[in-house]
Scaffold this active site. Sequence first.
Site, PDB file in Angstrom:
ATOM      1  N   CYS A 263      42.740  30.523  45.081  1.00  0.00           N
ATOM      2  CA  CYS A 263      43.814  31.330  44.483  1.00  0.00           C
ATOM      3  C   CYS A 263      45.108  30.550  44.290  1.00  0.00           C
ATOM      4  O   CYS A 263      45.597  30.440  43.162  1.00  0.00           O
ATOM      5  CB  CYS A 263      44.103  32.542  45.365  1.00  0.00           C
ATOM      6  SG  CYS A 263      42.710  33.651  45.486  1.00  0.00           S
TER       7      CYS A 263
HETATM    8  N1  LIG Z   1      38.864  34.627  47.849  1.00  0.00           N
HETATM    9  C1  LIG Z   1      40.066  35.137  47.984  1.00  0.00           C
HETATM   10  O1  LIG Z   1      40.710  34.971  48.997  1.00  0.00           O
HETATM   11  C2  LIG Z   1      40.688  35.978  46.876  1.00  0.00           C
HETATM   12  C3  LIG Z   1      41.827  36.721  47.179  1.00  0.00           C
HETATM   13  C4  LIG Z   1      42.397  37.510  46.199  1.00  0.00           C
HETATM   14  C5  LIG Z   1      41.846  37.521  44.908  1.00  0.00           C
HETATM   15  N2  LIG Z   1      40.736  36.771  44.625  1.00  0.00           N
HETATM   16  C6  LIG Z   1      40.196  36.858  43.267  1.00  0.00           C
HETATM   17  O2  LIG Z   1      39.022  37.662  43.302  1.00  0.00           O
HETATM   18  C7  LIG Z   1      38.066  37.200  42.348  1.00  0.00           C
HETATM   19  C8  LIG Z   1      36.738  36.896  43.027  1.00  0.00           C
HETATM   20  O3  LIG Z   1      36.936  35.836  43.936  1.00  0.00           O
HETATM   21  P1  LIG Z   1      35.944  35.520  45.140  1.00  0.00           P
HETATM   22  O4  LIG Z   1      36.697  34.613  46.048  1.00  0.00           O
HETATM   23  O5  LIG Z   1      35.357  36.778  45.701  1.00  0.00           O
HETATM   24  O6  LIG Z   1      34.786  34.714  44.364  1.00  0.00           O
HETATM   25  P2  LIG Z   1      33.366  34.257  44.969  1.00  0.00           P
HETATM   26  O7  LIG Z   1      33.006  33.029  44.239  1.00  0.00           O
HETATM   27  O8  LIG Z   1      33.402  34.264  46.463  1.00  0.00           O
HETATM   28  O9  LIG Z   1      32.375  35.432  44.544  1.00  0.00           O
HETATM   29  C9  LIG Z   1      32.122  35.765  43.257  1.00  0.00           C
HETATM   30  C10 LIG Z   1      30.699  36.270  43.146  1.00  0.00           C
HETATM   31  O10 LIG Z   1      30.525  36.704  41.809  1.00  0.00           O
HETATM   32  C11 LIG Z   1      29.227  36.342  41.379  1.00  0.00           C
HETATM   33  N3  LIG Z   1      29.223  36.323  39.919  1.00  0.00           N
HETATM   34  C12 LIG Z   1      29.697  35.375  39.079  1.00  0.00           C
HETATM   35  N4  LIG Z   1      29.540  35.756  37.797  1.00  0.00           N
HETATM   36  C13 LIG Z   1      28.964  36.973  37.842  1.00  0.00           C
HETATM   37  C14 LIG Z   1      28.530  37.888  36.852  1.00  0.00           C
HETATM   38  N5  LIG Z   1      28.702  37.611  35.557  1.00  0.00           N
HETATM   39  N6  LIG Z   1      27.958  39.037  37.232  1.00  0.00           N
HETATM   40  C15 LIG Z   1      27.765  39.313  38.552  1.00  0.00           C
HETATM   41  N7  LIG Z   1      28.153  38.489  39.536  1.00  0.00           N
HETATM   42  C16 LIG Z   1      28.741  37.337  39.194  1.00  0.00           C
HETATM   43  C17 LIG Z   1      28.982  35.001  42.036  1.00  0.00           C
HETATM   44  O11 LIG Z   1      27.590  34.719  42.115  1.00  0.00           O
HETATM   45  C18 LIG Z   1      29.631  35.217  43.413  1.00  0.00           C
HETATM   46  O12 LIG Z   1      28.705  35.709  44.358  1.00  0.00           O
HETATM   47  C19 LIG Z   1      38.726  35.996  41.672  1.00  0.00           C
HETATM   48  O13 LIG Z   1      39.389  36.439  40.521  1.00  0.00           O
HETATM   49  C20 LIG Z   1      39.745  35.553  42.696  1.00  0.00           C
HETATM   50  O14 LIG Z   1      40.826  34.865  42.082  1.00  0.00           O
HETATM   51  C21 LIG Z   1      40.139  36.007  45.594  1.00  0.00           C
END
Ligand SMILES: NC(=O)c1ccc[n+]([C@@H]2O[C@H](COP(=O)([O-])OP(=O)(O)OC[C@H]3O[C@@H](n4cnc5c(N)ncnc54)[C@H](O)[C@@H]3O)[C@@H](O)[C@H]2O)c1
Length: 421
Positions: A263
Amino acid sequence: MTDPRLDLVVVGLGYVGLPLLARAHETGMSTAGFDISGEVVAGLNAGRSHVADVPDSAVTDMVATGFRATNEPSVIADADTVVLCVPTGLTDGAPDLSSVRAAARAVGENLRPNTLVVLESTSYPGTTEDVVRPILESGSGLRAGEDFHLAYSPERIDPGNPQFGVRNTPKVVAGVTPLCAKYGVAFYGRFIDTLVVSRGTREAEMAKLLENTYRYVNIALVNEVALFCDRIGIDVWDVLHCAGTKPFGYAPFQPGPGVGGHCIPVDPVYLHSAAEGAGFAFRTLAAAREVNERMSEHVVSRAQQLLRDSGAPVDGAKVLLLGVSYKPDIADIRETPAVPVAAGLLRAGAEVAYHDPHVPGFEVVGRPLNRVEHLDEGLREADVAIVLQDHSCYDPVRLVASRCLLLDTRGKLAGENVQHL
Ligand SMILES: NC(=O)c1ccc[n+]([C@@H]2O[C@H](COP(=O)([O-])OP(=O)(O)OC[C@H]3O[C@@H](n4cnc5c(N)ncnc54)[C@H](O)[C@@H]3O)[C@@H](O)[C@H]2O)c1
């Protein structure tokens, strides 16, 4: 027999999606998860969590009480609410919304009237209305705000934070219409204590970018203060300690070897790109980026200097990196500054190994680094050890007692064999 309706289907079961599901499920909602990763789906259905904040026992309980993960997007058609938690990373240094688009297509093709669809992924203002909405509408033939409800609610999860989780972190919710916002509030109000309704989805998207850019810019400020203090020979950690005692008007930030994670280094790029698109020069962003990206080089040159001062040639020197994840006590290595630090040291000819109890394997520019299992042994063999991450396993007394030359980028150690950032 067809499946009963589900209260919630989460699309994207990662650091954000899985804790959200776990929280909703524990409050009694019927849930399912859709993910394109076979490994993630198989693991969850077998009761294994891949996210540290959600224990295996929680996933086992979820599975025992009706939760299932699937690669089959048709599950979306069973949902009253669908929440998109897919990655919004960078490709070639630019925002990449391909996962959001793909997830929106999967939802659009399976969307039923009256469903609430919420985007939680971080992105620039306009993503919900200008990117997600048209894909949902063209895939389903339904109209947002009329036939289905569309909202944006940025995730604020802080992995590894024992104090703030999904339930007690206030959550911003916005709808593409006031009625959509009401549906969003009704949904999240079932399992989150405090909701903040934003004027519109663009404001909520921008609020999330502001939160993370605020951290990024302030980290750049203390990083630059650290570089300046190094130049004029004053102790930046004492400066920070003193300034941090001010009870108002000052929020403490720590310098370090660079900014990591999915992030903080990524979201400012989304803001920068939105600014560029609007012909707006976001000057604080550009300056912050330059400073933060310089920190890994600074660490490398400090380590080289230390080696030279100790009489060891950099070429062939044994350097041990302590902690390679991007924040303490977690396994996440996304965008970790340990990569540019290790790459710089390798370029200088050093032999680089790492110790990190949370990270079983670590590759830098296609080369797996040797992993040191026993800390004391690694410290005995190293010419210099660089404390990159402040994991709680790094007892300052033990590190200093090793007599290994230590470069501490976190300001936690004191001793004759310690040099600070
Ligand atoms: N990790 C954090 O601390 C955090 C905090 C706040 C916001 N975010 C935001 O949240 C969002 C998700 O981040 P995350 O850390 O959970 O990501 P992540 O990579 O941990 O998980 C994402 C998941 O989505 C799946 N995926 C990808 N494309 C897909 C699709 N088309 N259909 C279904 N599943 C799909 C992946 O296989 C993966 O399991 C991002 O926009 C990120 O910026 C993350």
